[in-house]
Design an enzyme around this catalytic site. Structure first.
Site, PDB file in Angstrom:
ATOM      1  N   SER A   1      -3.033   2.499   3.743  1.00 34.50           N
ATOM      2  CA  SER A   1      -1.886   1.527   4.861  1.00 34.50           C
ATOM      3  C   SER A   1      -2.119   1.584   6.108  1.00 34.50           C
ATOM      4  O   SER A   1      -2.186   2.452   6.985  1.00 34.50           O
ATOM      5  CB  SER A   1      -0.488   2.077   4.504  1.00 34.50           C
ATOM      6  OG  SER A   1       0.216   1.628   5.516  1.00 34.50           O
ATOM      7  N   SER A   2      -2.773   0.323   6.456  1.00 36.16           N
ATOM      8  CA  SER A   2      -3.327   0.057   8.027  1.00 36.16           C
ATOM      9  C   SER A   2      -2.156   0.385   8.750  1.00 36.16           C
ATOM     10  O   SER A   2      -2.378   1.147   9.789  1.00 36.16           O
ATOM     11  CB  SER A   2      -3.708  -1.294   8.182  1.00 36.16           C
ATOM     12  OG  SER A   2      -3.940  -1.704   9.373  1.00 36.16           O
ATOM     13  N   ASN A   3      -0.843  -0.280   8.565  1.00 34.75           N
ATOM     14  CA  ASN A   3       0.229   0.063   9.511  1.00 34.75           C
ATOM     15  C   ASN A   3       0.518   1.522   9.892  1.00 34.75           C
ATOM     16  O   ASN A   3       0.987   1.939  10.906  1.00 34.75           O
ATOM     17  CB  ASN A   3       1.381  -0.936   9.322  1.00 34.75           C
ATOM     18  CG  ASN A   3       2.452  -0.265   8.386  1.00 34.75           C
ATOM     19  OD1 ASN A   3       3.073   0.554   8.519  1.00 34.75           O
ATOM     20  ND2 ASN A   3       1.983  -0.769   6.902  1.00 34.75           N
TER      21      ASN A   3
ATOM     22  N   CYS B   1       2.926  -8.397  13.785  1.00 34.89           N
ATOM     23  CA  CYS B   1       4.395  -8.619  13.142  1.00 34.89           C
ATOM     24  C   CYS B   1       5.567  -7.480  13.996  1.00 34.89           C
ATOM     25  O   CYS B   1       5.031  -6.854  14.444  1.00 34.89           O
ATOM     26  CB  CYS B   1       4.600  -8.418  11.650  1.00 34.89           C
ATOM     27  SG  CYS B   1       4.953  -6.809  11.151  1.00 34.89           S
TER      28      CYS B   1
ATOM     29  N   GLU C   1      -5.811  -8.055   3.869  1.00 36.61           N
ATOM     30  CA  GLU C   1      -5.307  -8.952   4.730  1.00 36.61           C
ATOM     31  C   GLU C   1      -6.141  -9.783   5.397  1.00 36.61           C
ATOM     32  O   GLU C   1      -6.213 -10.951   5.641  1.00 36.61           O
ATOM     33  CB  GLU C   1      -4.099  -8.542   5.781  1.00 36.61           C
ATOM     34  CG  GLU C   1      -3.616  -9.592   6.577  1.00 36.61           C
ATOM     35  CD  GLU C   1      -2.504  -9.164   7.729  1.00 36.61           C
ATOM     36  OE1 GLU C   1      -2.502  -9.856   8.866  1.00 36.61           O
ATOM     37  OE2 GLU C   1      -1.954  -8.076   7.472  1.00 36.61           O
TER      38      GLU C   1
ATOM     39  N   THR D   1      -2.088  -8.487  11.098  1.00 38.34           N
ATOM     40  CA  THR D   1      -0.481  -8.145  11.657  1.00 38.34           C
ATOM     41  C   THR D   1      -0.320  -6.752  11.705  1.00 38.34           C
ATOM     42  O   THR D   1       0.697  -6.506  12.280  1.00 38.34           O
ATOM     43  CB  THR D   1       0.468  -8.686  10.624  1.00 38.34           C
ATOM     44  OG1 THR D   1       0.184  -8.168   9.359  1.00 38.34           O
ATOM     45  CG2 THR D   1       0.242 -10.503  10.513  1.00 38.34           C
TER      46      THR D   1
ATOM     47  N   HIS E   1       0.792  -1.254   0.050  1.00 42.10           N
ATOM     48  CA  HIS E   1      -0.072   0.043  -0.053  1.00 42.10           C
ATOM     49  C   HIS E   1       0.870   1.221   0.013  1.00 42.10           C
ATOM     50  O   HIS E   1       0.956   1.991   1.081  1.00 42.10           O
ATOM     51  CB  HIS E   1      -0.736  -0.065   1.164  1.00 42.10           C
ATOM     52  CG  HIS E   1      -2.242  -1.087   1.181  1.00 42.10           C
ATOM     53  ND1 HIS E   1      -3.006  -1.324   2.049  1.00 42.10           N
ATOM     54  CD2 HIS E   1      -2.718  -1.365  -0.250  1.00 42.10           C
ATOM     55  CE1 HIS E   1      -3.743  -2.267   1.666  1.00 42.10           C
ATOM     56  NE2 HIS E   1      -3.622  -2.075   0.339  1.00 42.10           N
TER      57      HIS E   1
END
Length: 316
Positions: A228-230, A200, A131, A170, A46
């Site tokens: 972007s999730s993270n 992660c 995901e 994650t 992403h």
């Protein structure tokens, strides 16, 4: 005119993780081995800059397999795919390469193992995220129930409260996940958790660096994409850790300079799918306006590397 002084705190680790690095390498090696075009189902990671760069090299990004010709290779993104996708590719006799992050694959294997042991799975994740879709798609419909918040846990309708296990997306916030896990364990004391944390190492490390930086910086910028999730979790972690101004920027051109007027310190980090070139672009933008002193805030060192699939390591 004299530039105002600014202390720029730079998070370490930041940016690309081993799974993202591997996924990008897979696309580049596939192009080198088979030539263009190589098809990629969903954005490989992403980040628009990364996707545009690979597109310029000959990658074609699609959302579904039926958009791909059967005579060209197709790559599955780092986020993972439901089991139905490789099954469809095999049925169409397509050459495919799976770029799923090994840490996501670990969650898939975990979910299957619990299912084989007769347990229903609860997944902590964001609805619609690739995901989450991929992990839930490893098992038959109804075998994986999705929760996002502790409130969702209260209304969860399970088959047997004594036969449950949970897995997590994650890229979530460690703190948010802890609250949901606590709610699950309170309502279902027999629920089985992962042997090791599903979130992660790279997500955890980047969040810890942000927490350490938030104590020092008046404002924080996270370089990353809005899907972007993270990266979005890093913004939330910064705000929660006490940084009043915590914002996501895709590139230096997105910086809101008026909002940053009068600041003397800023923290900079990047999501796991954001390349270092974009971080440097942001730093250069601050150097153009301020007399910048850079201080690195390091909370961990990373030396993880994942191998690319064998099909790319052998000659054509």
């Amino acid at each position: 005119m004299t530039k105002p002084p600014l202390t720029l705190y730079l998070a370490a680790p930041r940016g690309f993780c081993a799974g993202v690095d591997r996924a990008i390498k897979i696309v580049e090696m596939a192009l080198a081995k088979w030539g263009a075009p190589v098809y990629v189902r969903h954005e490989i990671v992403h980040n628009k800059f990364v996707v545009d760069d690979l597109r310029a090299k000959g990658a074609v990004f699609v959302e579904e397999l039926d958009e791909c010709p059967t005579d060209r290779p197709v790559i599955f993104s780092a986020h993972g795919v439901p089991k139905s996708v490789p099954a469809e590719a095999a049925a169409r006799q397509m050459l495919y390469v799976d770029a799923t992050c090994p840490l996501v694959s670990k969650v898939h294997i975990e979910a299957e193992r619990h299912h084989d042991n007769g347990l229903q799975i609860v997944m902590i994740g964001h609805a619609g995220h690739p995901e989450t879709v991929g992990t839930m798609g490893q098992l038959p419909t109804g075998e994986v129930l999705l929760v996002e918040t502790p409130t969702d846990v209260a209304t969860l309708d399970v088959r047997d409260p004594a036969r449950l296990a949970f897995v997590t997306q994650t890229t979530l916030s460690v703190d948010d996940t802890a609250e949901v896990v606590a709610a699950l364990q309170a309502r279902f004391p027999a629920i089985v958790g992962p042997h090791k944390e599903d979130i992660c190492y790279a997500t955890t490390n980047r969040q810890e660096a942000v927490k350490a930086m938030a104590e020092k910086a008046e404002a924080m910028l996270v370089v990353g994409a809005p899907n972007s999730s993270n990266s979005k979790r890093l913004v939330e972690v910064g705000a929660r850790a006490g940084c009043a101004y915590s914002q996501l920027v895709q590139r230096a051109t997105d910086i809101d300079w008026r909002a940053l007027g009068g600041i003397r310190s800023i923290g900079i980090t990047a999501g796991a799918s954001a390349p270092e070139v974009l971080v440097n672009e942001v730093i250069d933008a601050f150097r153009a306006r301020y007399d910048v002193t850079v201080e690195q805030v390091e909370t961990a060192q990373e030396n993880v590397e994942f191998k690319v699939p064998r099909v790319l390591r052998v000659p054509a």
